[in-house]
Design a protein around this motif. Structure first.
Motif, PDB file in Angstrom:
ATOM      1  N   ASP A 354       8.849  12.355 -17.619  1.00 33.16           N
ATOM      2  CA  ASP A 354       9.941  11.362 -16.354  1.00 33.16           C
ATOM      3  C   ASP A 354       9.256   9.994 -17.011  1.00 33.16           C
ATOM      4  OD1 ASP A 354      10.673  13.837 -15.546  1.00 33.16           O
ATOM      5  OD2 ASP A 354       9.207  14.065 -14.139  1.00 33.16           O
ATOM      6  N   ALA A 355       9.907   9.245 -16.542  1.00 33.96           N
ATOM      7  CA  ALA A 355       9.422   7.337 -16.653  1.00 33.96           C
ATOM      8  C   ALA A 355       8.222   7.395 -16.407  1.00 33.96           C
ATOM      9  CB  ALA A 355      10.366   6.660 -16.030  1.00 33.96           C
ATOM     10  N   PRO A 356       7.347   6.656 -16.371  1.00 35.97           N
ATOM     11  CA  PRO A 356       5.586   5.652 -15.525  1.00 35.97           C
ATOM     12  C   PRO A 356       5.929   5.545 -14.749  1.00 35.97           C
ATOM     13  CG  PRO A 356       6.411   4.739 -17.112  1.00 35.97           C
ATOM     14  CD  PRO A 356       7.386   5.633 -17.553  1.00 35.97           C
ATOM     15  N   GLN A 357       5.472   6.011 -13.361  1.00 34.16           N
ATOM     16  CA  GLN A 357       4.968   5.193 -12.128  1.00 34.16           C
ATOM     17  C   GLN A 357       3.470   5.378 -11.371  1.00 34.16           C
ATOM     18  OE1 GLN A 357       7.780   6.988  -9.631  1.00 34.16           O
ATOM     19  NE2 GLN A 357       6.392   8.764  -9.187  1.00 34.16           N
ATOM     20  N   PHE A 358       3.169   4.670 -11.252  1.00 30.64           N
ATOM     21  CA  PHE A 358       1.626   4.022 -10.812  1.00 30.64           C
ATOM     22  C   PHE A 358       1.487   3.876  -9.954  1.00 30.64           C
ATOM     23  CE2 PHE A 358       2.343   0.403 -13.487  1.00 30.64           C
ATOM     24  CZ  PHE A 358       2.388   0.134 -12.775  1.00 30.64           C
ATOM     25  N   PRO A 359       0.629   4.027  -8.378  1.00 36.25           N
ATOM     26  CA  PRO A 359       0.420   2.924  -7.598  1.00 36.25           C
ATOM     27  C   PRO A 359       0.238   1.589  -7.154  1.00 36.25           C
ATOM     28  CG  PRO A 359      -1.377   4.633  -7.842  1.00 36.25           C
ATOM     29  CD  PRO A 359      -0.383   4.630  -9.316  1.00 36.25           C
ATOM     30  N   LEU A 360       0.413   1.022  -6.180  1.00 38.39           N
ATOM     31  CA  LEU A 360       0.399  -0.424  -5.963  1.00 38.39           C
ATOM     32  C   LEU A 360      -1.017  -0.500  -5.413  1.00 38.39           C
ATOM     33  CD1 LEU A 360       3.814  -1.899  -5.996  1.00 38.39           C
ATOM     34  CD2 LEU A 360       2.510  -1.575  -8.099  1.00 38.39           C
ATOM     35  N   THR A 361      -1.611  -1.268  -6.097  1.00 36.52           N
ATOM     36  CA  THR A 361      -3.078  -1.496  -5.230  1.00 36.52           C
ATOM     37  C   THR A 361      -2.708  -2.738  -4.282  1.00 36.52           C
ATOM     38  OG1 THR A 361      -4.708  -1.813  -7.258  1.00 36.52           O
ATOM     39  CG2 THR A 361      -5.462  -2.994  -5.161  1.00 36.52           C
ATOM     40  N   LEU A 362      -2.738  -2.644  -2.703  1.00 29.84           N
ATOM     41  CA  LEU A 362      -2.879  -2.929  -1.774  1.00 29.84           C
ATOM     42  C   LEU A 362      -3.999  -3.927  -0.707  1.00 29.84           C
ATOM     43  CD1 LEU A 362      -1.629  -0.529   0.661  1.00 29.84           C
ATOM     44  CD2 LEU A 362      -0.355  -1.593  -0.754  1.00 29.84           C
ATOM     45  N   PRO A 363      -3.735  -5.382  -0.799  1.00 30.57           N
ATOM     46  CA  PRO A 363      -4.506  -6.469  -0.761  1.00 30.57           C
ATOM     47  C   PRO A 363      -5.269  -6.069   0.917  1.00 30.57           C
ATOM     48  CG  PRO A 363      -2.638  -7.346  -0.270  1.00 30.57           C
ATOM     49  CD  PRO A 363      -2.011  -5.676  -0.801  1.00 30.57           C
ATOM     50  N   GLN A 364      -5.226  -4.825   1.540  1.00 29.47           N
ATOM     51  CA  GLN A 364      -5.749  -4.153   2.505  1.00 29.47           C
ATOM     52  C   GLN A 364      -5.369  -3.100   3.528  1.00 29.47           C
ATOM     53  OE1 GLN A 364      -6.323  -6.863   5.592  1.00 29.47           O
ATOM     54  NE2 GLN A 364      -4.306  -7.223   6.190  1.00 29.47           N
ATOM     55  N   ALA A 365      -5.809  -2.139   3.885  1.00 30.98           N
ATOM     56  CA  ALA A 365      -5.659  -0.974   4.129  1.00 30.98           C
ATOM     57  C   ALA A 365      -4.234  -0.763   4.686  1.00 30.98           C
ATOM     58  CB  ALA A 365      -6.662   0.073   5.116  1.00 30.98           C
ATOM     59  N   ARG A 366      -3.854  -1.859   5.785  1.00 26.67           N
ATOM     60  CA  ARG A 366      -2.423  -1.719   6.229  1.00 26.67           C
ATOM     61  C   ARG A 366      -2.414  -3.644   6.182  1.00 26.67           C
ATOM     62  NH1 ARG A 366      -1.240   2.158  10.031  1.00 26.67           N
ATOM     63  NH2 ARG A 366      -0.397   0.586  11.379  1.00 26.67           N
ATOM     64  N   THR A 367      -1.811  -3.630   4.790  1.00 29.65           N
ATOM     65  CA  THR A 367      -0.860  -5.073   4.785  1.00 29.65           C
ATOM     66  C   THR A 367       0.030  -5.764   5.468  1.00 29.65           C
ATOM     67  OG1 THR A 367      -2.014  -4.849   2.617  1.00 29.65           O
ATOM     68  CG2 THR A 367      -0.869  -6.231   3.052  1.00 29.65           C
ATOM     69  N   ARG A 368       0.017  -6.743   6.348  1.00 32.88           N
ATOM     70  CA  ARG A 368       1.328  -7.059   7.071  1.00 32.88           C
ATOM     71  C   ARG A 368       2.144  -8.123   6.043  1.00 32.88           C
ATOM     72  NH1 ARG A 368      -0.288  -7.824  13.319  1.00 32.88           N
ATOM     73  NH2 ARG A 368      -0.299  -5.765  13.739  1.00 32.88           N
ATOM     74  N   SER A 369       0.965  -9.072   5.136  1.00 29.45           N
ATOM     75  CA  SER A 369       1.822 -10.176   4.109  1.00 29.45           C
ATOM     76  C   SER A 369       0.219 -10.611   3.436  1.00 29.45           C
ATOM     77  CB  SER A 369       1.891 -11.204   5.227  1.00 29.45           C
ATOM     78  OG  SER A 369       2.091 -11.949   4.339  1.00 29.45           O
ATOM     79  N   GLY A 370       0.801 -10.616   2.004  1.00 28.53           N
ATOM     80  CA  GLY A 370       0.059 -10.729   0.982  1.00 28.53           C
ATOM     81  C   GLY A 370       0.098 -10.424   0.218  1.00 28.53           C
ATOM     82  N   ALA A 371      -0.784 -10.959  -1.192  1.00 26.08           N
ATOM     83  CA  ALA A 371      -0.619 -10.789  -2.802  1.00 26.08           C
ATOM     84  C   ALA A 371      -1.641 -10.331  -2.762  1.00 26.08           C
ATOM     85  CB  ALA A 371      -0.500 -12.432  -3.291  1.00 26.08           C
ATOM     86  N   ALA A 372      -0.849  -9.453  -4.193  1.00 26.41           N
ATOM     87  CA  ALA A 372      -1.996  -8.672  -5.017  1.00 26.41           C
ATOM     88  C   ALA A 372      -2.461  -8.335  -6.118  1.00 26.41           C
ATOM     89  CB  ALA A 372      -2.096  -7.104  -4.376  1.00 26.41           C
ATOM     90  N   GLN A 373      -2.619  -7.766  -7.474  1.00 27.03           N
ATOM     91  CA  GLN A 373      -2.122  -7.173  -8.056  1.00 27.03           C
ATOM     92  C   GLN A 373      -3.028  -5.879  -8.757  1.00 27.03           C
ATOM     93  OE1 GLN A 373      -3.947 -10.654 -10.435  1.00 27.03           O
ATOM     94  NE2 GLN A 373      -6.204  -9.318 -10.805  1.00 27.03           N
ATOM     95  N   THR A 374      -2.158  -5.438 -10.118  1.00 24.55           N
ATOM     96  CA  THR A 374      -2.661  -3.805 -10.304  1.00 24.55           C
ATOM     97  C   THR A 374      -2.370  -4.207 -11.669  1.00 24.55           C
ATOM     98  OG1 THR A 374      -1.489  -2.656  -8.225  1.00 24.55           O
ATOM     99  CG2 THR A 374      -1.647  -2.021 -10.525  1.00 24.55           C
TER     100      THR A 374
END
Length: 853
Positions: A354-374
């Motif tokens: 199957d096509a690969p997929q992976f989880p994204l890193t969240l800026p915090q546990a419950r992110t309302r607005s923010g930027a991040a990198q994975t």
């Protein structure tokens, strides 16, 4: 005729009896209204209101007695009224109604009775009932009824808009009559994921007048909120709902206190709820449902390939209540022919994975607005090297899903230097993406085993290839084919790296296991065990790396870039200890950030590879760019001095000062000549390295590179040509300085500066295209230009600015002291928030501070 006359007479008698009774009752009612509108009940205490109301009830009862004793007049009373009203003698009306009593068979008696009737009928036309005469003046000789009418009219006008309030005040007996022991409470509970507090609604209390202003704005609540109406005590009520409000059945397991009744509703859209039967005024609650918006996510820059092949995604996300999950989903890019209709080969394609997929890193546990990198390593995935589209998806706790626009990219793949390993990886990808290509892969594997004494001198490698060939030929199921794909990858790694690849894979598995444990909140014992596994995997990786370095002594002798950061085993041990300490203290978000930083450092770690000569060429190119940057700086300083000298010459008069100016011009001329010689020497060194030559002079091996080779050649020629123009401009500036023409020298020096900057940019682009971004170098390794681009430095080694995560490329992880200080501050804020004696303004401010914690 007699019957009609009797009915009229009875009606007159009835009115004469009814009207006095009605007048008495109306007089009592008018007196009550007049007293009420005059404000009597407002002036009296509750007990006085009770006494006054009892008095008026007695008056009403007395006034109602005539009505209760009223009887309807009979026919005989009507005949008597007709006899009296006609004025005739011998009762004509009664005579007409009489009947013969005896001697009915006597002819003489019958003749006399008939003569009597005829004479009575002659007087019937004179029968009159007369108008009713109630004779109220006899009953009310002082005309009190007229006084009551005047009082009612006057108080009606004076009461104004308070008429009803003054009348109902007579029945307000608070403090005299004990109210019923009940209460009805109502509140709205928003969904837990919104983080909003419950909204209390005006309820119903005994003896209270509950009013809700329906003209005001509806109460705004999140969609999906629950309305709870709870009653305590003996009270009966009913609830009417309208709009998008639905019933919620109570859980039978929910235990309510004795004497308590509860109703629940879910607010899906705008609606209204009315509570009836519990109060004199029915309260109405109007709601405006705020819909839960779908989250948004988008890439803020193109996906980047890291130094060791990992894929880095930079993105930003936003939601009204908070994002709890994010994923990166890949799909194989469709060819242009797919828009018109898939070919037969495409329709029969059968991928094994199957096509690969992976989880994204969240800026915090419950992110309302923010930027991040994975950063995710997909080089081992069979899809690595394929052209795909990536779509980022995020989900909030309400179940809403948001997606980004698909972005096309080529999945980073590991660069293999050895031809046999590179060929095996290519056949692996072909077989993984389409199981129907099995015959083609069999042919390729058979061809790779030709002349093993020449092309495959190692017996173990040859035997492994033949074993894979026969396994593939005998494979009948997809699981067998997947095993062959895995063996092809392991064989390629063994050929390329030896033991380093296995140690590196074990290290990545340990990092992933620790990250997953931190995210799900594992116990301290499990975290300690995973940290020990990570330390062991790190030690094995460093040992394998040291062994590989010993096999490649040339890599140890080459000079390091001045921007290279040294990483020792002590630094790694300190980071691991600090990570474990943070996890034990409960600061797991910081521990996860430190783990991400460690993984990024390991991804960018420089390893010894066979392409040492290419790295040496990158070092030489970096040295040339550094030297050119220094010359640009000195040329700028020389131009500033020349401009200042020209100003001094214009201000001062000729004379002794002019002689000093000529001496200063001579010094500037010598400095300009030294810079020109230095530039010419650098140009000669670059030409010796093959820079500035035509494409045909670089060898026939680059003829197949197409547009990439043309772009590289164009950038090369532009850079060298600009540096040549800079040398000519320096010569002109040197001549102008010799003639004492400062203005002309400044213009020439400006052209030289501009040409050197363009030349440096062209050389940097040539280095990045030929040795980095356009692909690997001749030995398959990414060049220094690519490494610098991935380390967020410009071609001259200076750090780039303007990132979304800060002013530099580092990630600051809070230390132990910072974490303890933050914990103490939070504890103090929670303590103060629980102290009810503080001002409401201060409590609201503390609540906003604690909102995200």
């Amino acid at each position: 005729m007699l019957a009609r006359a009797v009915q009229r007479a009875r009606g007159s008698l009835l009115w004469e009896r009814l009207w006095p009774a009605l007048a008495a009752l109306a007089t009592a009612l008018g007196l009550f209204l007049a007293m009420s509108w005059a404000g009597l009940w407002l002036a009296l205490p509750p007990l006085g209101r009770v006494i006054g109301l009892v008095v008026f009830v007695a008056v009403f009862v007395v006034a109602a007695i005539p009505i209760l004793r009223l009887r309807v007049p009979s026919d005989r009373e009507g005949l008597r009224r007709l006899d009296a009203g006609s004025g005739a003698m011998h009762r004509p009306a009664t005579s007409i109604a009489d009947e013969i009593s005896a001697n009915r068979n006597d002819p003489v008696a019958q003749a006399l009775w008939q003569a009597h009737i005829e004479r009575a009928l002659l007087a019937a036309n004179k029968l009159k009932a007369g108008w009713p005469q109630p004779k109220l003046s006899l009953r009310d000789p002082m005309a009190l009824r007229a006084l009551v009418v005047l009082l009612v009219a006057a108080t009606f006008i004076s009461a104004g808009s308070e008429r009803w309030k003054r009348v109902t005040a007579a029945f307000d007996w608070k403090g005299v009559v004990a109210p019923a022991n009940f209460r009805i409470d109502a509140w709205v509970t928003p969904p837990n994921y919104t983080g909003r507090p419950p909204v209390m609604l005006p309820g119903v209390r005994p003896g209270e007048t509950t009013t809700v202003d329906l003209s005001g704005a509806p109460i705004s609540v999140p969609a999906g909120s629950q309305l709870v109406v709870r009653s305590t005590g003996k009270v009966s009520f009913d609830i009417e709902r309208a709009g998008g409000i639905e019933d919620v059945p109570l859980d039978p397991k929910t235990a309510l206190p004795a004497g308590t009744e509860e109703r629940r509703f879910v607010i899906k859209t705008d609606g209204k709820v009315t509570l009836r039967g519990a109060a004199s005024t029915d309260p109405v609650w109007s709601f405006a449902a705020i819909p839960d918006r779908a989250p948004t996510v988008e890439l803020i820059k193109d996906p980047e390939r890291q130094a060791r092949g990992a894929l880095r995604l930079d993105y930003k996300m936003e939601d009204d209540y908070g994002i709890v999950e994010g994923k990166a989903i890949f799909a194989l890019k469709q060819d242009k022919s797919a828009t018109a209709g898939k070919s037969v080969a495409d329709s029969k394609r059968r991928p094994l994975f199957d096509a690969p997929q992976f989880p994204l890193t969240l800026p915090q546990a419950r992110t309302r607005s923010g930027a991040a990198q994975t950063t995710q390593d997909l080089t081992e995935n069979p899809w690595a090297g394929s052209t795909v589209t990536v779509t980022l998806t995020v989900r909030d706790e309400g179940g809403n899903v948001g997606e980004s626009q698909p972005r096309e990219l080529t999945l980073p793949q590991r660069i293999f230097v050895k031809p046999l390993a590179r060929a095996l990886v290519e056949q692996r990808r072909i077989l993984a993406l389409d199981a129907n290509e099995k015959p083609l892969v069999l042919t390729a594997l058979d061809a790779l085993a030709i002349a093993p004494e020449r092309f495959t001198p190692e017996a173990g490698v040859y035997l492994g290839l033949r074993s894979i060939f026969f396994d593939l030929r005998n494979a009948k199921t997809d699981d067998s084919l997947r095993d062959v794909v895995a063996r092809l990858w392991q064989m390629a790694l063994q050929i390329e790296d030896g033991n380093v690849s296995q140690a590196e894979q074990a290290l990545r598995q340990a990092q992933d296991a620790l990250r997953e444990a931190l995210e799900r909140g594992a116990s301290d014992e499990e975290l300690k065990k995973l940290m020990d596994n990570l330390r062991a995997a790190m030690d094995k990786f460093l040992q394998a790396l040291a062994e590989e370095m010993r096999k490649n002594p040339q890599a140890q002798q080459r000079p390091l870039d001045r921007n290279t950061q040294m990483l020792s085993q002590r630094d790694l041990k300190s980071m691991l200890d600090r990570m474990e300490q943070m996890a034990r203290q409960g600061n797991r978000d910081a521990a996860k950030q430190l783990l991400d930083q460690l993984q990024q450092m390991m991804e960018n770690l420089q390893m010894a590879r066979p392409g040492a000569d290419q790295d040496q060429g990158d070092q030489d190119m970096n040295s040339a760019l550094d030297e050119l940057s220094d010359m640009i700086r000195k040329q700028q300083q020389l131009r500033d001095k020349t401009f200042k000298e020209g100003q001094d010459q214009r201000r001062q008069q000729r004379g002794q000062r002019g002689q000093q100016g000529n001496q200063q011009m001579g010094d500037l001329k010598q400095d300009q000549q030294a810079l020109k010689d230095r530039l010419n020497k650098l140009l000669e060194q670059l030409r010796q390295r093959g820079m500035g030559q035509q494409q045909g002079e670089k060898g026939q091996g680059q003829k197949g590179e197409g547009q990439q080779g043309e772009g590289q050649e164009q950038g090369d020629q532009d850079g060298m040509g600009q540096l040549g123009d800079a040398g000519e401009a320096m010569g002109e500036a040197e001549g102008s300085l010799g003639d004492g023409n400062a203005d002309g020298a400044v213009d020439s020096q400006g052209r030289a500066l501009e040409a050197m900057r363009k030349g440096a940019q062209g050389l940097a682009q040539q280095m990045q295209q030929g040795q980095g971004q356009a692909g690997p170098g001749p030995n398959g390794q990414p060049g220094r230009g690519r490494q610098r681009a991935e380390q967020n430095t410009d071609p001259l080694g200076r750090p780039l600015r303007g990132r979304d995560y800060g002013d530099d490329t580092t990630v600051k992880v809070p230390g132990e002291i910072d974490a303890q200080r933050a914990r103490r501050i939070l504890e103090e804020l929670r303590k103060r928030f629980g102290e009810g004696f503080r001002p409401q303004l201060e409590l609201d401010y503390i609540e906003r501070l604690l909102k995200d914690f």
